[in-house]
Design an enzyme around this catalytic site. Structure first.
Site, mmCIF file in Angstrom:
data_model
loop_
_atom_site.group_PDB
_atom_site.id
_atom_site.type_symbol
_atom_site.label_atom_id
_atom_site.label_comp_id
_atom_site.label_asym_id
_atom_site.label_seq_id
_atom_site.Cartn_x
_atom_site.Cartn_y
_atom_site.Cartn_z
ATOM 1 N N ASP A 1 0.751 -1.183 -0.042
ATOM 2 C CA ASP A 1 -0.073 0.021 -0.101
ATOM 3 C C ASP A 1 1.027 1.322 -0.036
ATOM 4 O O ASP A 1 1.708 1.368 1.009
ATOM 5 C CB ASP A 1 -0.925 0.165 1.249
ATOM 6 N N GLU B 1 29.851 7.423 4.484
ATOM 7 C CA GLU B 1 30.077 6.096 4.682
ATOM 8 C C GLU B 1 29.950 5.234 3.418
ATOM 9 O O GLU B 1 29.602 4.011 3.360
ATOM 10 C CB GLU B 1 28.994 5.416 5.747
ATOM 11 N N CYS C 1 25.921 7.988 10.066
ATOM 12 C CA CYS C 1 25.225 9.154 9.549
ATOM 13 C C CYS C 1 25.637 10.316 10.307
ATOM 14 O O CYS C 1 25.426 11.601 10.296
ATOM 15 C CB CYS C 1 23.699 9.235 9.638
ATOM 16 N N THR D 1 13.495 3.601 1.885
ATOM 17 C CA THR D 1 14.176 4.738 2.695
ATOM 18 C C THR D 1 15.506 5.172 1.919
ATOM 19 O O THR D 1 16.251 6.229 2.464
ATOM 20 C CB THR D 1 14.623 4.432 4.180
ATOM 21 N N SER E 1 16.839 -0.689 15.050
ATOM 22 C CA SER E 1 17.780 0.954 14.771
ATOM 23 C C SER E 1 16.804 2.100 15.252
ATOM 24 O O SER E 1 17.245 3.028 15.859
ATOM 25 C CB SER E 1 18.098 0.683 13.232
ATOM 26 N N HIS F 1 18.285 13.961 12.606
ATOM 27 C CA HIS F 1 18.674 13.111 11.644
ATOM 28 C C HIS F 1 17.535 12.589 11.059
ATOM 29 O O HIS F 1 16.508 11.920 11.763
ATOM 30 C CB HIS F 1 19.893 12.169 12.213
ATOM 31 N N LYS G 1 8.471 10.816 15.619
ATOM 32 C CA LYS G 1 8.684 10.170 16.619
ATOM 33 C C LYS G 1 9.604 10.537 17.833
ATOM 34 O O LYS G 1 9.499 10.523 18.764
ATOM 35 C CB LYS G 1 9.233 8.590 16.174
ATOM 36 N N ASN H 1 16.967 9.115 2.514
ATOM 37 C CA ASN H 1 17.997 9.047 3.382
ATOM 38 C C ASN H 1 19.477 9.573 2.667
ATOM 39 O O ASN H 1 19.675 8.951 1.598
ATOM 40 C CB ASN H 1 18.156 7.880 4.243
ATOM 41 N N SER I 1 24.362 5.226 13.296
ATOM 42 C CA SER I 1 24.285 3.870 13.646
ATOM 43 C C SER I 1 25.626 3.243 14.180
ATOM 44 O O SER I 1 26.741 3.643 13.673
ATOM 45 C CB SER I 1 23.753 2.818 12.662
HETATM 46 P P1 HMG Z 1 8.847 -2.050 8.156
HETATM 47 O O1 HMG Z 1 9.294 -2.754 9.550
HETATM 48 O O2 HMG Z 1 8.730 -2.681 7.060
HETATM 49 O O3 HMG Z 1 7.585 -0.881 8.365
HETATM 50 O O4 HMG Z 1 10.131 -0.875 7.922
HETATM 51 P P2 HMG Z 1 6.734 -0.872 9.601
HETATM 52 O O5 HMG Z 1 5.750 -2.147 9.365
HETATM 53 O O6 HMG Z 1 7.288 -0.531 10.885
HETATM 54 O O7 HMG Z 1 5.581 0.364 9.092
HETATM 55 C C1 HMG Z 1 6.107 1.789 8.983
HETATM 56 C C2 HMG Z 1 5.153 2.502 9.519
HETATM 57 O O8 HMG Z 1 4.263 2.490 8.416
HETATM 58 C C3 HMG Z 1 4.244 2.117 10.807
HETATM 59 O O9 HMG Z 1 3.984 3.381 11.400
HETATM 60 C C4 HMG Z 1 3.228 1.523 10.199
HETATM 61 O O10 HMG Z 1 2.223 1.532 11.156
HETATM 62 C C5 HMG Z 1 3.122 2.373 8.882
HETATM 63 P P3 HMG Z 1 4.434 3.492 12.994
HETATM 64 O O11 HMG Z 1 3.907 2.035 13.680
HETATM 65 O O12 HMG Z 1 6.020 3.420 12.999
HETATM 66 O O13 HMG Z 1 3.788 4.857 13.493
HETATM 67 N N1 HMG Z 1 1.986 1.789 7.991
HETATM 68 C C6 HMG Z 1 1.081 2.296 7.332
HETATM 69 N N2 HMG Z 1 0.755 3.648 7.237
HETATM 70 C C7 HMG Z 1 -0.322 4.050 6.651
HETATM 71 N N3 HMG Z 1 -0.835 3.179 5.527
HETATM 72 C C8 HMG Z 1 -0.536 1.918 5.628
HETATM 73 C C9 HMG Z 1 0.581 1.461 6.440
HETATM 74 N N4 HMG Z 1 1.020 0.129 6.775
HETATM 75 C C10 HMG Z 1 2.129 0.504 7.637
HETATM 76 N N5 HMG Z 1 -1.205 1.179 4.595
HETATM 77 C C11 HMG Z 1 11.785 0.181 8.847
HETATM 78 C C12 HMG Z 1 10.463 0.362 8.749
HETATM 79 C C13 HMG Z 1 12.148 1.873 9.440
HETATM 80 C C14 HMG Z 1 12.277 -0.773 9.906
HETATM 81 C C15 HMG Z 1 12.745 0.242 7.666
HETATM 82 O O14 HMG Z 1 12.115 1.137 6.668
HETATM 83 C C16 HMG Z 1 14.125 0.071 7.771
HETATM 84 O O15 HMG Z 1 14.484 -1.215 8.028
HETATM 85 N N6 HMG Z 1 14.761 1.122 7.457
HETATM 86 C C17 HMG Z 1 16.213 1.388 7.434
HETATM 87 C C18 HMG Z 1 16.572 1.581 8.934
HETATM 88 C C19 HMG Z 1 16.258 3.180 9.280
HETATM 89 O O16 HMG Z 1 15.959 3.787 8.630
HETATM 90 N N7 HMG Z 1 16.449 2.874 10.581
HETATM 91 C C20 HMG Z 1 16.138 4.484 11.506
HETATM 92 C C21 HMG Z 1 16.815 4.253 12.738
HETATM 93 S S1 HMG Z 1 18.403 4.112 12.339
HETATM 94 C C22 HMG Z 1 19.294 5.659 11.512
HETATM 95 O O17 HMG Z 1 18.715 6.537 11.670
HETATM 96 C C23 HMG Z 1 20.603 5.461 10.914
HETATM 97 C C24 HMG Z 1 20.649 5.372 9.204
HETATM 98 O O18 HMG Z 1 20.397 6.575 9.100
HETATM 99 C C25 HMG Z 1 22.214 4.867 9.082
HETATM 100 C C26 HMG Z 1 23.511 5.543 9.385
HETATM 101 O O19 HMG Z 1 23.450 5.902 10.641
HETATM 102 O O20 HMG Z 1 24.294 5.482 8.564
HETATM 103 C C27 HMG Z 1 19.721 4.212 8.929
#
Ligand code: HMG
Length: 389
Positions: free
Chosen positions: A29, A79, A111, A152, A201, A233, A242, A277, A310
């Site tokens: 979706d 990175e 990051c 992302t 994460s 970030h 959040k 990102n 991270s």
């Molecule tokens: P996921 O687990 O597939 O997603 O991926 P989800 O099931 O948690 O859904 C995401 C949100 O969408 C949720 O909202 C759902 O409810 C909503 P929340 O509960 O969080 O409020 N949702 C919907 N909303 C509207 N209509 C719908 C619908 N379906 C679901 N139909 C995850 C999410 C972030 C885990 C994934 O994208 C991921 O692995 N991303 C990469 C890691 C990341 O970004 N981490 C962030 C923190 S770490 C960081 O910032 C460092 C980084 O930048 C790297 C660095 O430092 O170099 C990553």
């Protein structure tokens, strides 16, 4: 004497994939990406663009506007390094024809790298107020196809001139840091794509925010009401919501309403929502989005900044927007850059994703796509060949 960001320039590749198209291809979706993650488009670098060309393109307007005569420190945070030995900063040093008296080094901590570079540069300039430093942050965020991180992905670069009596943001001396050895996201040397424990994460990001914030609060005596606008970030833009909610909870304040969140955060999210990102550049992309697009004059306002890398390193710090800051921005240039971007279809995105650099040490000339002011033209005997356009 104030020290901080005197010029701030952002660059994103000319190509993007609309996340509606990715959602359709993945059978997801679209609201999960657009509302759940807060992302609309991901920037896709063409095959003849890398972090060096992106960072040089971000930095060029700063060097063109102010020259490089007083520059004696160039730090490139990434990175997505292009060599295990040579600093990406040296390729940029050459492309921008910087003076040989200007040091050039590369810095890494996911990051967070550009924040470490910024703090070091501020200390450097405080000790040598007649000199300036150039900080670059550039990355290409790549996850496996069909993984939760895929929507992302993104790419972009930030360039900041750090100087005494800055025109844009004076950095406050107080900061709060949180360092911890965790495996929430990483990329082994033998992989092109990052590995990530996604949900974990986000929890580490938020727990580190509270720890860094508490230390900042103790050091500065400031509460959340000290900040007209916060910048976080941005791995994806919903993360900022959040984060703001978590800070309210930690401060014992009522949860912000969706309208509050939009008012406080909205302007800082616009660019990232359209690039994805940008890792080391991401926090500062949020800052430039805020300063470029906020209709309110933020001169005199204090901005809170949360940097997260991270692994993990987190820092909460702040700065005061300088009166007249708008004259030092490149807002019109950024607007024109976003307006001129070219949309890819899904298959073009996947084709570019699968391209791999030749490793045979032969002679390879790359096809020319639309890039910024520089391109990664090819490889010759394992050497990267760059050219200015
Ligand atoms: P996921 O687990 O597939 O997603 O991926 P989800 O099931 O948690 O859904 C995401 C949100 O969408 C949720 O909202 C759902 O409810 C909503 P929340 O509960 O969080 O409020 N949702 C919907 N909303 C509207 N209509 C719908 C619908 N379906 C679901 N139909 C995850 C999410 C972030 C885990 C994934 O994208 C991921 O692995 N991303 C990469 C890691 C990341 O970004 N981490 C962030 C923190 S770490 C960081 O910032 C460092 C980084 O930048 C790297 C660095 O430092 O170099 C990553």
């Amino acid at each position: 004497m104030n020290v901080g960001i005197d010029r701030l320039s952002f660059y994103a590749p000319s190509y993007f994939l609309d996340l509606h198209k990715l959602a359709a291809a993945r059978g997801v979706d679209k609201d999960k990406y657009v509302l759940g993650l807060g992302q609309e488009r991901m920037a896709v670098p063409p095959p003849d663009e890398d972090v060096v060309t992106m960072a040089a393109s971000a930095a060029l307007p700063i060097v063109e506007a102010g020259g490089a005569g007083d520059l004696d420190l160039l730090i490139f945070a990434t990175e997505t390094g292009v060599d295990q030995s040579k600093a990406a900063a040296l390729f940029v040093h050459g492309l921008l024809e910087l003076p040989s008296s200007c040091r050039a080094i590369e810095m890494k901590e996911a990051c967070y790298g550009a924040t470490a570079a910024l703090q070091l540069a501020c200390a450097w300039v405080a000790a040598h107020p007649e000199r300036s430093a150039l900080i670059l942050g550039a990355d290409i965020a790549r996850y496996d196809l069909r993984s939760p991180g895929e929507p992302t992905q993104g790419a972009g670069a930030i360039a900041m001139r750090i100087a005494a009596n800055p025109r844009i943001l004076a950095i406050d001396p107080e900061h709060g840091v949180h360092a911890e050895d965790v495996m929430d996201f990483w990329r082994p040397n033998y992989r092109e794509e990052a590995l990530v424990d996604g949900q974990y994460s986000t929890r580490v990001y938020l727990a580190s925010l509270v720890s860094a914030w508490e230390r900042y609060r103790a050091a500065s005596g400031r509460g959340l009401d000290a900040f007209r606008r916060p910048c976080f970030h941005l791995p994806f833009t919903r993360m900022a919501e959040k984060a703001q909610m978590r800070l309210h909870r930690a401060a014992g304040l009522p949860a912000p309403t969706p309208e509050d969140l939009q008012r406080i955060l909205g302007d800082s999210l616009g660019y990232n929502r359209n690039t994805g990102n940008t890792y080391a550049a991401s926090l500062y992309e949020g800052l430039v989005s805020l300063l470029d697009t906020c209709p309110e004059d933020l001169g005199g306002a204090r901005v809170g900044l949360y940097s997260y890398g991270s692994g993990c390193m987190a820092e909460f710090f702040s700065g005061v927007v300088q009166p007249g800051y708008r004259e030092a921005l490149f807002a019109a240039r950024h607007r024109a850059m976003f307006d001129a971007r070219i949309e890819l279809d899904y298959q073009q995105y996947e084709d570019i994703f699968h391209l791999a650099l030749p490793k045979d040490g032969g002679e390879h000339a790359f096809a020319q796509y639309r890039t910024g002011s520089f391109r990664f033209a090819g490889l010759s005997q394992h050497k990267r060949i760059y050219e200015a356009l």
